[in-house]
Design a protein around this motif. Structure first.
Motif, PDB file in Angstrom:
ATOM      1  N   PHE A  20      -3.354  -3.388   3.712  1.00 53.18           N
ATOM      2  CA  PHE A  20      -4.466  -2.540   3.289  1.00 53.18           C
ATOM      3  C   PHE A  20      -5.266  -2.033   4.492  1.00 53.18           C
ATOM      4  O   PHE A  20      -5.547  -0.836   4.602  1.00 53.18           O
ATOM      5  N   ILE A  21      -5.614  -2.943   5.402  1.00 46.97           N
ATOM      6  CA  ILE A  21      -6.430  -2.587   6.574  1.00 46.97           C
ATOM      7  C   ILE A  21      -5.725  -1.538   7.430  1.00 46.97           C
ATOM      8  O   ILE A  21      -6.303  -0.520   7.796  1.00 46.97           O
ATOM      9  N   LEU A  22      -4.463  -1.788   7.747  1.00 43.50           N
ATOM     10  CA  LEU A  22      -3.739  -0.869   8.630  1.00 43.50           C
ATOM     11  C   LEU A  22      -3.282   0.387   7.902  1.00 43.50           C
ATOM     12  O   LEU A  22      -3.188   1.459   8.509  1.00 43.50           O
ATOM     13  N   GLY A  23      -3.027   0.276   6.609  1.00 44.28           N
ATOM     14  CA  GLY A  23      -2.664   1.441   5.814  1.00 44.28           C
ATOM     15  C   GLY A  23      -3.787   2.463   5.763  1.00 44.28           C
ATOM     16  O   GLY A  23      -3.547   3.671   5.752  1.00 44.28           O
ATOM     17  N   ARG A  24      -5.014   1.979   5.754  1.00 44.12           N
ATOM     18  CA  ARG A  24      -6.175   2.885   5.749  1.00 44.12           C
ATOM     19  C   ARG A  24      -6.232   3.715   7.024  1.00 44.12           C
ATOM     20  O   ARG A  24      -6.797   4.807   7.031  1.00 44.12           O
ATOM     21  N   ASP A  25      -5.656   3.196   8.103  1.00 37.56           N
ATOM     22  CA  ASP A  25      -5.607   3.934   9.363  1.00 37.56           C
ATOM     23  C   ASP A  25      -4.361   4.810   9.466  1.00 37.56           C
ATOM     24  O   ASP A  25      -4.121   5.448  10.486  1.00 37.56           O
ATOM     25  N   GLY A  26      -3.523   4.792   8.408  1.00 33.72           N
ATOM     26  CA  GLY A  26      -2.354   5.656   8.373  1.00 33.72           C
ATOM     27  C   GLY A  26      -1.068   5.033   8.889  1.00 33.72           C
ATOM     28  O   GLY A  26      -0.045   5.705   8.942  1.00 33.72           O
ATOM     29  N   TRP A  27      -1.091   3.765   9.275  1.00 31.11           N
ATOM     30  CA  TRP A  27       0.133   3.120   9.755  1.00 31.11           C
ATOM     31  C   TRP A  27       1.048   2.806   8.586  1.00 31.11           C
ATOM     32  O   TRP A  27       0.607   2.381   7.531  1.00 31.11           O
ATOM     33  N   ARG A  28       2.345   2.990   8.788  1.00 29.13           N
ATOM     34  CA  ARG A  28       3.350   2.639   7.782  1.00 29.13           C
ATOM     35  C   ARG A  28       3.791   1.203   8.059  1.00 29.13           C
ATOM     36  O   ARG A  28       4.312   0.917   9.140  1.00 29.13           O
ATOM     37  N   LEU A  29       3.602   0.322   7.074  1.00 33.49           N
ATOM     38  CA  LEU A  29       3.842  -1.102   7.262  1.00 33.49           C
ATOM     39  C   LEU A  29       4.738  -1.639   6.165  1.00 33.49           C
ATOM     40  O   LEU A  29       4.550  -1.329   4.996  1.00 33.49           O
ATOM     41  N   ARG A  30       5.715  -2.441   6.561  1.00 35.28           N
ATOM     42  CA  ARG A  30       6.593  -3.128   5.613  1.00 35.28           C
ATOM     43  C   ARG A  30       6.403  -4.620   5.817  1.00 35.28           C
ATOM     44  O   ARG A  30       6.242  -5.088   6.938  1.00 35.28           O
ATOM     45  N   LEU A  31       6.450  -5.372   4.727  1.00 36.40           N
ATOM     46  CA  LEU A  31       6.264  -6.817   4.774  1.00 36.40           C
ATOM     47  C   LEU A  31       7.583  -7.542   4.575  1.00 36.40           C
ATOM     48  O   LEU A  31       8.414  -7.132   3.761  1.00 36.40           O
ATOM     49  N   HIS A  32       7.755  -8.633   5.313  1.00 38.83           N
ATOM     50  CA  HIS A  32       8.882  -9.551   5.123  1.00 38.83           C
ATOM     51  C   HIS A  32       8.262 -10.930   4.905  1.00 38.83           C
ATOM     52  O   HIS A  32       7.407 -11.347   5.692  1.00 38.83           O
ATOM     53  N   PRO A  33       8.672 -11.673   3.854  1.00 41.76           N
ATOM     54  CA  PRO A  33       7.900 -12.839   3.404  1.00 41.76           C
ATOM     55  C   PRO A  33       8.087 -14.158   4.147  1.00 41.76           C
ATOM     56  O   PRO A  33       7.291 -15.066   3.949  1.00 41.76           O
ATOM     57  N   ASP A  34       9.109 -14.316   4.984  1.00 43.57           N
ATOM     58  CA  ASP A  34       9.256 -15.601   5.680  1.00 43.57           C
ATOM     59  C   ASP A  34      10.204 -15.458   6.868  1.00 43.57           C
ATOM     60  O   ASP A  34      10.692 -14.371   7.150  1.00 43.57           O
ATOM     61  N   GLY A  35      10.455 -16.576   7.551  1.00 45.08           N
ATOM     62  CA  GLY A  35      11.303 -16.545   8.734  1.00 45.08           C
ATOM     63  C   GLY A  35      12.767 -16.277   8.442  1.00 45.08           C
ATOM     64  O   GLY A  35      13.494 -15.753   9.284  1.00 45.08           O
ATOM     65  N   GLU A  36      13.201 -16.619   7.246  1.00 46.76           N
ATOM     66  CA  GLU A  36      14.597 -16.389   6.848  1.00 46.76           C
ATOM     67  C   GLU A  36      14.870 -14.887   6.865  1.00 46.76           C
ATOM     68  O   GLU A  36      14.222 -14.098   6.195  1.00 46.76           O
ATOM     69  N   GLY A  37      15.825 -14.487   7.656  1.00 46.81           N
ATOM     70  CA  GLY A  37      16.176 -13.067   7.727  1.00 46.81           C
ATOM     71  C   GLY A  37      15.208 -12.228   8.531  1.00 46.81           C
ATOM     72  O   GLY A  37      15.307 -10.999   8.517  1.00 46.81           O
ATOM     73  N   GLY A  38      14.282 -12.856   9.234  1.00 46.00           N
ATOM     74  CA  GLY A  38      13.283 -12.105   9.996  1.00 46.00           C
ATOM     75  C   GLY A  38      13.882 -11.216  11.068  1.00 46.00           C
ATOM     76  O   GLY A  38      13.539 -10.042  11.186  1.00 46.00           O
ATOM     77  N   ILE A  39      14.801 -11.757  11.861  1.00 47.41           N
ATOM     78  CA  ILE A  39      15.414 -10.961  12.931  1.00 47.41           C
ATOM     79  C   ILE A  39      16.254  -9.829  12.343  1.00 47.41           C
ATOM     80  O   ILE A  39      16.271  -8.716  12.861  1.00 47.41           O
ATOM     81  N   GLU A  40      16.904 -10.095  11.207  1.00 45.98           N
ATOM     82  CA  GLU A  40      17.686  -9.047  10.544  1.00 45.98           C
ATOM     83  C   GLU A  40      16.771  -7.925  10.049  1.00 45.98           C
ATOM     84  O   GLU A  40      17.112  -6.747  10.133  1.00 45.98           O
ATOM     85  N   ALA A  41      15.592  -8.298   9.550  1.00 43.50           N
ATOM     86  CA  ALA A  41      14.631  -7.282   9.093  1.00 43.50           C
ATOM     87  C   ALA A  41      14.173  -6.417  10.263  1.00 43.50           C
ATOM     88  O   ALA A  41      14.009  -5.204  10.121  1.00 43.50           O
ATOM     89  N   ILE A  42      13.981  -7.032  11.427  1.00 44.34           N
ATOM     90  CA  ILE A  42      13.590  -6.265  12.616  1.00 44.34           C
ATOM     91  C   ILE A  42      14.713  -5.311  13.015  1.00 44.34           C
ATOM     92  O   ILE A  42      14.481  -4.129  13.264  1.00 44.34           O
ATOM     93  N   ARG A  43      15.932  -5.815  13.047  1.00 46.07           N
ATOM     94  CA  ARG A  43      17.067  -4.968  13.431  1.00 46.07           C
ATOM     95  C   ARG A  43      17.274  -3.816  12.444  1.00 46.07           C
ATOM     96  O   ARG A  43      17.580  -2.696  12.843  1.00 46.07           O
ATOM     97  N   GLU A  44      17.115  -4.100  11.172  1.00 49.40           N
ATOM     98  CA  GLU A  44      17.328  -3.074  10.140  1.00 49.40           C
ATOM     99  C   GLU A  44      16.238  -2.014  10.164  1.00 49.40           C
ATOM    100  O   GLU A  44      16.511  -0.823  10.020  1.00 49.40           O
ATOM    101  N   ASN A  45      14.983  -2.422  10.321  1.00 49.66           N
ATOM    102  CA  ASN A  45      13.855  -1.496  10.229  1.00 49.66           C
ATOM    103  C   ASN A  45      13.484  -0.826  11.554  1.00 49.66           C
ATOM    104  O   ASN A  45      12.868   0.230  11.546  1.00 49.66           O
ATOM    105  N   ARG A  46      13.820  -1.472  12.680  1.00 46.87           N
ATOM    106  CA  ARG A  46      13.520  -0.960  14.017  1.00 46.87           C
ATOM    107  C   ARG A  46      12.072  -0.451  14.116  1.00 46.87           C
ATOM    108  O   ARG A  46      11.829   0.713  14.456  1.00 46.87           O
ATOM    109  N   PRO A  47      11.112  -1.326  13.850  1.00 49.25           N
ATOM    110  CA  PRO A  47       9.716  -0.903  13.871  1.00 49.25           C
ATOM    111  C   PRO A  47       9.215  -0.654  15.289  1.00 49.25           C
ATOM    112  O   PRO A  47       9.800  -1.133  16.267  1.00 49.25           O
ATOM    113  N   ARG A  48       8.126   0.057  15.383  1.00 49.85           N
ATOM    114  CA  ARG A  48       7.467   0.275  16.668  1.00 49.85           C
ATOM    115  C   ARG A  48       6.698  -0.967  17.098  1.00 49.85           C
ATOM    116  O   ARG A  48       6.441  -1.159  18.282  1.00 49.85           O
TER     117      ARG A  48
END
Length: 119
Positions: A20-48
């Motif tokens: 909510f806080i960062l969305g109000r500033d216009g940032w696009r944010l995706r959430l991942h709920p735990d450490g399981e698959g965390g590195i895969e989520a980074i590789r798949e999404n390639r966030p800034r």
């Protein structure tokens, strides 16, 4: 569309508040709920930017960060990481993360830090 921020955080209230806080500033944010698959989520999404909780179920933030930093893709390995920690855990997290923010944190501190890291 490129993802600005991937947040790996298991505390739903914190994750939703940050979205909510960062969305109000216009940032696009995706959430991942735990450490399981965390590195895969980074590789798949390639966030800034990755916002990474230090203490996660299934896999710690430090383990995810170490794997990210050793990724063979230099662009991925150099992804900026903001580590979220409980008070008193900042020293260990600061060794590999680009920035550390202790929980609980002020909304404005989060906004300022993300802005500096992404702009």
């Amino acid at each position: 569309m490129m993802l600005d921020i991937l947040m790996i955080e298991d505390e739903r209230n914190i994750a939703e508040a940050v979205r909510f806080i960062l969305g109000r500033d216009g940032w696009r944010l995706r959430l991942h709920p735990d450490g399981e698959g965390g590195i895969e989520a980074i590789r798949e999404n390639r966030p800034r930017l990755v916002i990474l909780d230090l203490m996660l179920p299934n896999r710690s933030g430090t383990e995810i960060l170490a794997e990210l930093r050793s990724d063979p893709d230099p662009a991925l390995a150099s992804t900026p990481v903001l580590m979220l920690t409980a008070r008193g855990e900042t020293a260990a997290a600061a060794e590999q993360a680009d920035a550390v923010l202790a929980k609980p944190f002020a909304n404005q501190d989060l906004r300022d830090l993300v802005r500096r890291m992404l702009e």
